[in-house]
Design a protein around this motif. Structure first.
Motif, PDB file in Angstrom:
ATOM      1  N   UNK A  25       0.846  -1.190   0.000  1.00  0.00           N
ATOM      2  CA  UNK A  25       0.000   0.000   0.000  1.00  0.00           C
ATOM      3  C   UNK A  25       0.884   1.244   0.000  1.00  0.00           C
ATOM      4  N   UNK A  66       2.205   4.652   0.866  1.00  0.00           N
ATOM      5  CA  UNK A  66       2.078   5.604   1.954  1.00  0.00           C
ATOM      6  C   UNK A  66       2.725   6.930   1.542  1.00  0.00           C
ATOM      7  N   UNK A 114      -6.436   6.373  -5.923  1.00  0.00           N
ATOM      8  CA  UNK A 114      -6.362   6.015  -4.497  1.00  0.00           C
ATOM      9  C   UNK A 114      -7.675   5.389  -4.033  1.00  0.00           C
ATOM     10  N   UNK A 115      -8.782   5.953  -4.526  1.00  0.00           N
ATOM     11  CA  UNK A 115     -10.091   5.376  -4.188  1.00  0.00           C
ATOM     12  C   UNK A 115     -10.200   3.952  -4.746  1.00  0.00           C
ATOM     13  N   UNK A 161      -8.441   1.734  -2.481  1.00  0.00           N
ATOM     14  CA  UNK A 161      -9.215   1.559  -1.254  1.00  0.00           C
ATOM     15  C   UNK A 161     -10.319   0.535  -1.462  1.00  0.00           C
ATOM     16  N   UNK A 191      -4.199  -8.250  -1.574  1.00  0.00           N
ATOM     17  CA  UNK A 191      -5.049  -7.095  -1.360  1.00  0.00           C
ATOM     18  C   UNK A 191      -4.684  -5.874  -2.220  1.00  0.00           C
ATOM     19  N   UNK A 192      -3.419  -5.474  -2.195  1.00  0.00           N
ATOM     20  CA  UNK A 192      -3.021  -4.258  -2.908  1.00  0.00           C
ATOM     21  C   UNK A 192      -2.217  -4.595  -4.165  1.00  0.00           C
ATOM     22  N   UNK A 197      -9.734   3.558   4.582  1.00  0.00           N
ATOM     23  CA  UNK A 197      -9.342   2.740   3.433  1.00  0.00           C
ATOM     24  C   UNK A 197      -8.476   3.547   2.472  1.00  0.00           C
ATOM     25  N   UNK A 198      -8.762   4.861   2.394  1.00  0.00           N
ATOM     26  CA  UNK A 198      -7.967   5.709   1.513  1.00  0.00           C
ATOM     27  C   UNK A 198      -6.563   5.895   2.055  1.00  0.00           C
ATOM     28  N   UNK A 199      -6.472   6.137   3.340  1.00  0.00           N
ATOM     29  CA  UNK A 199      -5.173   6.367   3.969  1.00  0.00           C
ATOM     30  C   UNK A 199      -4.976   5.435   5.166  1.00  0.00           C
ATOM     31  N   UNK A 200      -4.597   4.179   4.908  1.00  0.00           N
ATOM     32  CA  UNK A 200      -4.417   3.228   6.008  1.00  0.00           C
ATOM     33  C   UNK A 200      -3.298   3.657   6.959  1.00  0.00           C
ATOM     34  N   UNK A 201      -2.406   4.552   6.484  1.00  0.00           N
ATOM     35  CA  UNK A 201      -1.310   4.986   7.348  1.00  0.00           C
ATOM     36  C   UNK A 201      -1.814   5.837   8.503  1.00  0.00           C
ATOM     37  N   UNK A 205      -8.979  -4.752   7.607  1.00  0.00           N
ATOM     38  CA  UNK A 205      -7.832  -4.550   6.742  1.00  0.00           C
ATOM     39  C   UNK A 205      -8.253  -3.911   5.430  1.00  0.00           C
ATOM     40  N   UNK A 206      -7.555  -2.908   4.909  1.00  0.00           N
ATOM     41  CA  UNK A 206      -6.286  -2.360   5.402  1.00  0.00           C
ATOM     42  C   UNK A 206      -6.405  -1.340   6.533  1.00  0.00           C
TER      43      UNK A 206
END
Lengths: 309, 178
Positions: free
Chosen positions: A44, A46, A153-154, A157, A191-192, B99-103, B152-153
């Motif tokens: 994912x 960051x 990004x969506x 998600x 997942x990602x 979900x958009x920003x799991x951080x 998750x995430x």
């Protein structure tokens, strides 16, 4: 315990000519926080600040910041660029890392504690205590199908990767095969979808259930992501169209005689091609072995041109 | 001649602490030694003015304040130092990101007894097949609460510390009570 009264002296640190490892303490703390999150959610992306380093963005600044955060005086570093230790980019990054940290350098994959790489994973297997840092020009695998990064990004998600599959399908319909040569989109931990950075298809299976930690960092795009050890990394493929690596299994290196590894093609004057090992450190070891020097060749991911399961 | 730069004591400690933290976060279920005992070194390595910290341990608070971090309620904290965990009521508001920003999910540090107590089986990224460990000193119900909170995430990541030992538990790890 009580709060120590604060004064200029308690708030400031002793004078230093330069922060160790170039990055200042606050930049390093941010990198550390983001790297922990990147490992916690494999694959994912960051966001991070991506500080200025004395190198233009797009020349490995993302990987450089990761290396500078991890580096310590006894950490042996190796830097490669498309497999080669001696390209300008690799040599200057290695020189810079050594100069700001006092860390020893090496060209031997087996000796290295930290390997910063542009677009290749060494042929010799990395072990549990090694860390691989990959420089990433474009961290967004969805960009070809969705240029708007907020929308992308969506889609991450929502785990909405339909368009990604459609793109692969269209390539197969148009050209009979998947045309993606490097940075083959891969599903991490189920997942990602991530881009493994522009490593050749040959290298992607090396990330799957590997023993080492891989950190991928894009300095220009300010994203960091990671593949922890023993994590599933599966290239996106259809059930009936298997994943194919480059057909280098029967090529022989013209300089070292090694066979069954990823090669650079060198065009010859008569129109034919010669080949040489892309992993230059590995090639040098083969040549040294050929002339009778004592060298240790590590276990390799590929044997006789086939991925070892 | 150029002299090789030498790291300061703080830098060396922060670097070694982080190396232990990232190592243990990458290999859940396996113990690793921190350079020193306690949470103070973790605060030094990770926390600064950009962080929102919730700290349940009054003895640790001065250390947190020194970093200039903002003190936040549990729900708004990105770094959470719970000390010895006694009750779980508050934990439901722990930040799990989006979900958009799991951080945005919190990093949590909990003191526990590693190697005794309930037996757990861990699977997930960082674990080749499975790891079986014992974690004690964590209230009954923590593990089911963790399971409920993590979607998750989205989720939170825990460092359990016991003296100078640390055990990482990222949100990606599945925990089974044995």
């Amino acid at each position: 315990m009580s709060v120590t009264p604060q004064s200029l002296k308690t708030l400031s640190r002793a004078w230093e000519p330069m922060s160790y490892g170039f990055l200042d303490a606050s930049a390093k703390r941010e990198m550390r926080r983001k790297m922990i999150k990147a490992v916690a959610v494999p694959g994912c992306q960051m966001p991070y600040a991506s500080r200025e380093v004395p190198m233009a963005r797009g020349w490995g600044t993302g990987g450089l910041q990761v290396s500078l955060t991890l580096i310590r005086p006894n950490m042996r570093i190796k830097v490669i660029d498309q497999g080669a230790d001696d390209s300008v980019n690799a040599a200057s990054i290695r020189h810079f890392l050594a100069r700001v940290s006092g860390a020893p350098t090496t060209l031997d994959t087996l000796q290295a504690d930290l390997i910063q790489s542009r677009h290749r994973i060494p042929e010799e297997k990395l072990n549990e205590d090694q860390i691989l840092v990959l420089q990433v020009p474009n961290p967004e695998p969805l960009r070809p199908v969705q240029p708007n990064m907020s929308v992308a990004r969506q889609m991450h998600a929502d785990a909405d990767y339909g368009r990604m599959w459609l793109q692969l399908y269209e390539q197969i319909v148009r050209s009979g095969r998947v045309m993606q040569g490097a940075s083959y989109p891969s599903m991490v931990n189920g997942r990602h979808v991530m881009t493994p950075s522009p490593i050749p298809r040959w290298d992607v299976p090396k990330l799957n259930m590997a023993q080492h930690l891989t950190i991928l960092s894009a300095g220009r795009e300010k994203r960091i992501f990671a593949v922890p050890p023993y994590t599933r990394v599966e290239p996106l493929v259809f059930d009936d169209v298997p994943y194919k690596v480059e057909e280098h299994h029967d090529l022989t290196c013209s300089r070292s005689g090694a066979k069954g590894f990823f090669m650079n093609e060198i065009p010859q004057e008569d129109g034919s091609s010669a080949y040489e090992l892309s992993d230059s450190g590995f090639g040098v070891k083969h040549i040294q072995q050929g002339i009778g020097d004592a060298v240790t060749l590590g276990k390799t991911w590929y044997e006789n041109g086939e991925m070892v399961e | 001649m150029r002299t090789a730069p030498t790291p300061s004591r703080e830098e060396t400690r922060a670097n070694a602490t982080f190396e232990a933290l990232i190592w243990s976060m990458s290999r859940p279920g396996r113990l690793r030694d921190l350079p020193e005992r306690g949470e103070a070194q973790i605060i030094e390595a990770l926390i600064d003015r950009e962080c929102h910290v919730f700290c349940a341990d009054p003895l640790l608070m001065p250390k947190v304040l020194e970093t200039g971090a903002r003190i936040a309620a549990l729900a708004g904290a990105d770094h959470v130092f719970l000390g010895m965990l006694t009750d779980l009521d508050g934990l439901k508001s722990l930040s799990t990101g989006s979900d958009l920003y799991p951080d945005g999910g919190a990093s949590v540090v909990i003191r526990a007894r590693l190697g005794e107590g309930s037996r757990l089986r861990l699977t997930g990224p960082g674990i080749e097949t499975e790891e079986c460990i014992h974690i004690g000193g964590v209230p009954e119900g923590f593990w089911s609460l963790r399971r409920d909170l993590i979607q998750y995430p989205m989720g939170f990541d825990v460092f359990f510390i016991d003296g100078a030992r640390v055990l990482g538990l990222p949100r990606s790890t599945k925990v089974e009570m044995l």
